[in-house]
Design an enzyme around this catalytic site. Structure first.
Site, PDB file in Angstrom:
ATOM      1  N   LEU A 232      65.098   7.297  34.145  1.00 42.62           N
ATOM      2  CA  LEU A 232      64.079   7.840  32.807  1.00 42.62           C
ATOM      3  C   LEU A 232      64.359   8.635  31.610  1.00 42.62           C
ATOM      4  CD1 LEU A 232      60.678   8.692  32.912  1.00 42.62           C
ATOM      5  CD2 LEU A 232      61.096  10.522  33.316  1.00 42.62           C
ATOM      6  N   ASP A 233      64.154   7.880  30.533  1.00 42.95           N
ATOM      7  CA  ASP A 233      64.320   8.389  29.458  1.00 42.95           C
ATOM      8  C   ASP A 233      65.716   8.579  28.989  1.00 42.95           C
ATOM      9  OD1 ASP A 233      61.401   8.850  28.702  1.00 42.95           O
ATOM     10  OD2 ASP A 233      61.377  10.789  29.908  1.00 42.95           O
ATOM     11  N   ALA A 234      66.471   7.407  30.085  1.00 41.88           N
ATOM     12  CA  ALA A 234      67.716   7.997  29.163  1.00 41.88           C
ATOM     13  C   ALA A 234      68.337   6.174  29.165  1.00 41.88           C
ATOM     14  CB  ALA A 234      68.693   8.390  30.705  1.00 41.88           C
TER      15      ALA A 234
END
Length: 289
Positions: A232-234
């Site tokens: 996530l969000d990486a």
């Protein structure tokens, strides 16, 4: 953008002598006129990156054979990994939305104004709220509601994937789509799903980053557009920007300031992707000028 038909080659490989001269010689020997060349060497990993574009008007190799020639000549010899594009083949962009309209309006306005040379065959949502926006721009709008317990999520994503395949979608933009994308969809569109996150990553991942920023008392807030990965969000970051704030700001004013930033950052990232100026390596991007 050059109005003549061009080929665009994005490549990376271990750094070694002779790569630029070999590629440019291949193009010029076959009567191609080079109109763009940009290259970068990562000295830490000893990796070479290049974007090169050339006109096809007098090019001796038929466009359907270019990829085969490059593979045969340079894949084993230099160990290159490459993607080949043509400027007269428009990418096909699907937009995923939930309830917030600011990013969607900005994307569609730029498309309507001719800034984005793409086709937009569909807008996909988990809510009816933004159907009126799609109607304004004449784009089909599809809604699949996801149950709160996510019991139908697999079924919904199967329907979405069928639509994307039917419409020959080449990349997806998550314009504040408030759902987690499954690993299956990510694997089907590797580094071709662009998200906008309302913080300056890696700070304040996950939900309510503006509220997190307010609680932390930061002096700048930001927005980040990145490719979606399983974490996530990486994913690899394409574009970021920030705006200064003060102690006078509230969570509500941070949200308003942030939304202006979100749509600009997302549109910049989409533009770079459309122009084929983004090359991903490991979990980073090389952005060509």
């Amino acid at each position: 953008m050059n109005k003549k038909p061009t080929a665009i080659l994005l490549l990376h490989c271990p750094d070694q002598p002779g790569i630029i001269s070999e590629i440019t010689k291949f193009i010029t020997d076959n009567k191609g006129n080079i109109v763009y060349l940009d290259q970068y060497v990562d000295t830490v990993d000893s990796m070479f990156f290049m974007r090169i574009e050339w006109e096809l008007d007098n090019f001796l190799i038929p466009r359907e054979k270019i990829k085969e020639y490059i593979t045969t000549l340079y894949t084993q010899r230099y160990g290159i990994t490459f993607n080949l594009y043509f400027n007269d083949v428009k990418p096909r962009m699907a937009i995923f939305v939930s309830k917030m309209s600011h990013c969607l309006y900005d994307l569609l306005a730029r498309w309507k104004a001719g800034e984005f040379l793409v086709d937009i065959p569909c807008i996909v949502s988990n809510h009816e709220d933004l159907r009126y926006v799609a109607l304004q721009f004449g784009i089909p709008y599809y809604v699949w509601r996801i149950e709160k317990d996510h019991s139908n999520k697999a079924e919904v994503e199967k329907a979405e994937m069928d639509l994307l395949e039917k419409e020959n979608v080449t990349f997806i933009v998550l314009a504040r789509y408030m759902q987690i994308i499954s690993d299956e969809m990510i694997e089907a569109y590797p580094h071709h799903i662009i998200n906008i996150h309302h913080s300056f990553l890696p700070a304040f991942v996950g939900a309510k980053p503006y509220h997190q920023a307010y609680e932390r008392g930061v002096k700048i807030i930001g927005a980040t557009s990145h490719y979606v990965t399983a974490e996530l969000d990486a994913g690899p970051i394409i574009e970021q920007d920030v705006v200064r704030i003060t102690h006078k700001d509230t969570p509500e004013s941070l949200v308003l300031k942030g939304r202006d930033l979100e749509k600009i950052v997302l549109s910049r990232a989409v533009m770079k992707h459309i122009e084929r100026k983004v090359l991903t390596y490991k979990n980073k991007t090389i952005i060509f000028s």
